[in-house]
Design a protein around this motif. Structure first.
Motif, PDB file in Angstrom:
ATOM      1  N   PHE A  47      29.422   7.440  -5.606  1.00 45.29           N
ATOM      2  CA  PHE A  47      28.606   6.459  -4.888  1.00 45.29           C
ATOM      3  C   PHE A  47      29.484   5.315  -4.376  1.00 45.29           C
ATOM      4  N   MET A  48      30.401   4.842  -5.224  1.00 44.69           N
ATOM      5  CA  MET A  48      31.282   3.747  -4.809  1.00 44.69           C
ATOM      6  C   MET A  48      32.203   4.179  -3.671  1.00 44.69           C
ATOM      7  N   LEU A  49      32.698   5.409  -3.737  1.00 36.53           N
ATOM      8  CA  LEU A  49      33.573   5.913  -2.673  1.00 36.53           C
ATOM      9  C   LEU A  49      32.832   5.965  -1.343  1.00 36.53           C
ATOM     10  N   ALA A  50      31.579   6.388  -1.379  1.00 28.88           N
ATOM     11  CA  ALA A  50      30.775   6.435  -0.158  1.00 28.88           C
ATOM     12  C   ALA A  50      30.606   5.042   0.431  1.00 28.88           C
ATOM     13  N   GLU A  51      30.380   4.040  -0.426  1.00 28.55           N
ATOM     14  CA  GLU A  51      30.247   2.668   0.056  1.00 28.55           C
ATOM     15  C   GLU A  51      31.515   2.227   0.790  1.00 28.55           C
ATOM     16  N   ARG A  52      32.647   2.637   0.275  1.00 26.93           N
ATOM     17  CA  ARG A  52      33.912   2.213   0.871  1.00 26.93           C
ATOM     18  C   ARG A  52      34.203   2.969   2.160  1.00 26.93           C
ATOM     19  N   TYR A  53      33.807   4.230   2.218  1.00 27.80           N
ATOM     20  CA  TYR A  53      33.909   4.959   3.482  1.00 27.80           C
ATOM     21  C   TYR A  53      33.075   4.262   4.558  1.00 27.80           C
ATOM     22  N   LEU A  54      31.877   3.826   4.174  1.00 29.05           N
ATOM     23  CA  LEU A  54      31.018   3.144   5.144  1.00 29.05           C
ATOM     24  C   LEU A  54      31.667   1.847   5.619  1.00 29.05           C
ATOM     25  N   ARG A  55      32.298   1.138   4.705  1.00 23.15           N
ATOM     26  CA  ARG A  55      32.983  -0.113   5.064  1.00 23.15           C
ATOM     27  C   ARG A  55      34.096   0.154   6.076  1.00 23.15           C
ATOM     28  N   LEU A  56      34.716   1.336   5.985  1.00 23.40           N
ATOM     29  CA  LEU A  56      35.755   1.703   6.948  1.00 23.40           C
ATOM     30  C   LEU A  56      35.172   2.154   8.285  1.00 23.40           C
ATOM     31  N   GLY A  57      33.831   2.332   8.318  1.00 23.48           N
ATOM     32  CA  GLY A  57      33.185   2.782   9.548  1.00 23.48           C
ATOM     33  C   GLY A  57      33.000   4.282   9.637  1.00 23.48           C
ATOM     34  N   HIS A  58      33.228   5.004   8.557  1.00 20.22           N
ATOM     35  CA  HIS A  58      33.115   6.462   8.538  1.00 20.22           C
ATOM     36  C   HIS A  58      31.724   6.857   8.020  1.00 20.22           C
ATOM     37  N   ASP A 105      23.538  15.153  -5.557  1.00 18.72           N
ATOM     38  CA  ASP A 105      23.380  16.486  -6.148  1.00 18.72           C
ATOM     39  C   ASP A 105      23.343  16.410  -7.672  1.00 18.72           C
ATOM     40  N   ASP A 106      24.190  15.538  -8.240  1.00 18.63           N
ATOM     41  CA  ASP A 106      24.310  15.440  -9.701  1.00 18.63           C
ATOM     42  C   ASP A 106      23.531  14.272 -10.291  1.00 18.63           C
ATOM     43  N   TYR A 107      23.004  13.423  -9.438  1.00 23.04           N
ATOM     44  CA  TYR A 107      22.313  12.221  -9.910  1.00 23.04           C
ATOM     45  C   TYR A 107      21.131  12.505 -10.835  1.00 23.04           C
ATOM     46  N   PRO A 108      20.293  13.510 -10.581  1.00 24.54           N
ATOM     47  CA  PRO A 108      19.140  13.724 -11.469  1.00 24.54           C
ATOM     48  C   PRO A 108      19.505  13.984 -12.924  1.00 24.54           C
ATOM     49  N   GLY A 109      20.715  14.456 -13.176  1.00 24.44           N
ATOM     50  CA  GLY A 109      21.109  14.732 -14.557  1.00 24.44           C
ATOM     51  C   GLY A 109      21.708  13.546 -15.280  1.00 24.44           C
ATOM     52  N   ILE A 110      21.805  12.390 -14.617  1.00 22.61           N
ATOM     53  CA  ILE A 110      22.445  11.207 -15.189  1.00 22.61           C
ATOM     54  C   ILE A 110      21.410  10.094 -15.334  1.00 22.61           C
ATOM     55  N   ASP A 111      21.283   9.553 -16.522  1.00 25.19           N
ATOM     56  CA  ASP A 111      20.353   8.447 -16.762  1.00 25.19           C
ATOM     57  C   ASP A 111      21.155   7.206 -17.136  1.00 25.19           C
ATOM     58  N   SER A 112      21.536   6.447 -16.121  1.00 22.73           N
ATOM     59  CA  SER A 112      22.455   5.325 -16.295  1.00 22.73           C
ATOM     60  C   SER A 112      22.026   4.168 -15.411  1.00 22.73           C
ATOM     61  N   GLY A 113      21.972   2.975 -15.998  1.00 21.05           N
ATOM     62  CA  GLY A 113      21.597   1.810 -15.226  1.00 21.05           C
ATOM     63  C   GLY A 113      22.574   1.490 -14.119  1.00 21.05           C
ATOM     64  N   ARG A 114      23.864   1.606 -14.393  1.00 20.78           N
ATOM     65  CA  ARG A 114      24.846   1.275 -13.362  1.00 20.78           C
ATOM     66  C   ARG A 114      24.849   2.302 -12.231  1.00 20.78           C
ATOM     67  N   VAL A 115      24.538   3.544 -12.536  1.00 21.49           N
ATOM     68  CA  VAL A 115      24.400   4.533 -11.469  1.00 21.49           C
ATOM     69  C   VAL A 115      23.157   4.227 -10.634  1.00 21.49           C
ATOM     70  N   ASP A 116      22.076   3.832 -11.296  1.00 24.11           N
ATOM     71  CA  ASP A 116      20.869   3.447 -10.556  1.00 24.11           C
ATOM     72  C   ASP A 116      21.151   2.279  -9.605  1.00 24.11           C
ATOM     73  N   GLU A 117      21.998   1.352 -10.038  1.00 25.34           N
ATOM     74  CA  GLU A 117      22.361   0.227  -9.171  1.00 25.34           C
ATOM     75  C   GLU A 117      23.061   0.706  -7.900  1.00 25.34           C
ATOM     76  N   ARG A 118      23.892   1.724  -8.040  1.00 25.95           N
ATOM     77  CA  ARG A 118      24.607   2.259  -6.882  1.00 25.95           C
ATOM     78  C   ARG A 118      23.645   2.964  -5.930  1.00 25.95           C
ATOM     79  N   VAL A 119      22.604   3.592  -6.466  1.00 27.38           N
ATOM     80  CA  VAL A 119      21.589   4.220  -5.609  1.00 27.38           C
ATOM     81  C   VAL A 119      20.848   3.145  -4.821  1.00 27.38           C
ATOM     82  N   ALA A 120      20.498   2.060  -5.490  1.00 27.78           N
ATOM     83  CA  ALA A 120      19.820   0.961  -4.792  1.00 27.78           C
ATOM     84  C   ALA A 120      20.720   0.378  -3.704  1.00 27.78           C
ATOM     85  N   ALA A 121      22.017   0.231  -4.004  1.00 26.12           N
ATOM     86  CA  ALA A 121      22.958  -0.280  -3.003  1.00 26.12           C
ATOM     87  C   ALA A 121      23.054   0.676  -1.821  1.00 26.12           C
TER      88      ALA A 121
END
Length: 342
Positions: free
Chosen positions: A268-279, A292-308
């Motif tokens: 998720f963080m890598l995607a944010e940075r690609y977007l910052r580069l304009g890609h 694809d793998d998000y449904p199997g992870i129950d994590s608050g910090r991962v949820d924050e990245r989804v919201a971002a």
């Protein structure tokens, strides 16, 4: 905690114990102690706490905090702490205090992941108390470093660096991976306030890692992948977006297969940075892979990245790839919620 909730946690905890490699006797030892058939503990009980802590951490790494923290809290309250009240030789008590300090540290780390920062600090303080009572400077320094990570994430730069520096004092004369472990966090903590200090600590971490013998397990899971993550964070804060992307990609390639929660979060963080580069298209493809793998992870910090991700993509809804990612993100795969365990 209600009786039904306690029963569920106990059942889950015993199920976890049965999966600990080479430790089929763990459930028997815990049951014997809780049943009053064991009043004096030995190194076997220390091994129980150590093995269970390791297994709970593996579950956290693979599935996320909300699955694992209730088990850790239950085990800490109902097994590890009662062990500390039992009769034991002095060396056994010191080893048990160290093991319990590490369990408290892990539980605090998981509370941070859920966004329960006050609770995390209470666990961290208890970890420091146990480590100090055991005269275990490694566990003490490691907990200070964990507190620095939390302060960094919350934007408290001065506090984060002060804690990181205090933690690093315990690295003098230590093996190289341990030095890298502390110096990397010093760089991470300094990145928003002092460019030269951040780069100096980063160079120290890179030098220590280059000298490290990584034939075995790296210290506290700090390895080249973890170092590359710190390099990426520092480059990002210093405005080197392309460099941050390159380092994060290198970090993701080097991640251990069991670190699924970390893998998903970093995608998720890598995607944010690609977007910052304009890609935009590359960012959407990276977000899609993370989802694809998000449904199997129950994590608050991962949820924050989804919201971002949602906030970042809404201005790009005219793009078909962005619409497809948003559509997937707006279809929740599971209910979210904190476990509610102290």
């Amino acid at each position: 905690m209600g009786p039904s909730r306690r029963g569920v946690l106990r059942t889950g905890l015993y199920s976890v114990a049965l999966t600990v490699p080479g430790r089929p006797e763990i459930v028997d030892r815990v049951q014997a102690f809780r049943g009053g058939r064991l009043s004096r503990i030995g190194m076997g009980e220390v091994a129980v706490v150590t093995a269970m802590t390791r297994r709970i951490q593996e579950l956290d790494d693979q599935f996320g905090t909300r699955h694992a923290r209730p088990l850790a809290a239950n085990f800490l309250v109902n097994t590890a702490v009662p062990y500390l009240r039992a009769d034991a030789d002095e060396n056994v008590r010191a080893a048990l205090l160290s093991a319990t300090a590490r369990l408290c540290h892990l539980t605090g780390y998981m509370a941070v992941d859920e966004g329960l920062h006050g609770l995390a600090q209470r666990y961290y303080v208890k970890a420091l108390e146990f480590a100090d009572a055991a005269d275990d400077r490694f566990a003490y320094s490691g907990t200070l470093r964990g507190m620095s990570v939390q302060a960094t994430d919350l934007g408290h730069a001065a506090t984060a660096l002060r804690l990181a520096d205090a933690a690093a004092e315990g690295a003098h004369g230590a093996p190289q991976p341990r030095r890298a472990f502390f110096a990397g966090q010093q760089a991470h903590a300094a990145q928003t306030g002092d460019r030269q200090t951040a780069l100096r600590h980063l160079a120290t971490a890179e030098r220590a890692m280059s000298r490290a013998d990584l034939g075995g397990a790296a210290f506290a899971s700090y390895d080249p992948a973890a170092l590359n993550d710190h390099v990426s964070q520092v480059r990002w804060e210093l405005g080197d977006i392309a460099g941050a992307v390159a380092s994060l990609r290198a970090s993701n390639r080097g991640l251990h297969v069991g670190y699924q929660r970390t893998t998903v979060r970093r995608r998720f963080m890598l995607a944010e940075r690609y977007l910052r580069l304009g890609h935009l298209d590359v960012a959407c493809a990276t977000w899609a892979r993370a989802l694809d793998d998000y449904p199997g992870i129950d994590s608050g910090r991962v949820d924050e990245r989804v919201a971002a991700m949602k906030a970042l993509l809404r201005p790009h809804r005219g793009n078909g790839a962005a619409r497809a990612v948003l559509a997937r993100a707006d279809t929740p795969a599971r209910a979210r919620g904190a476990a509610g365990v102290p």
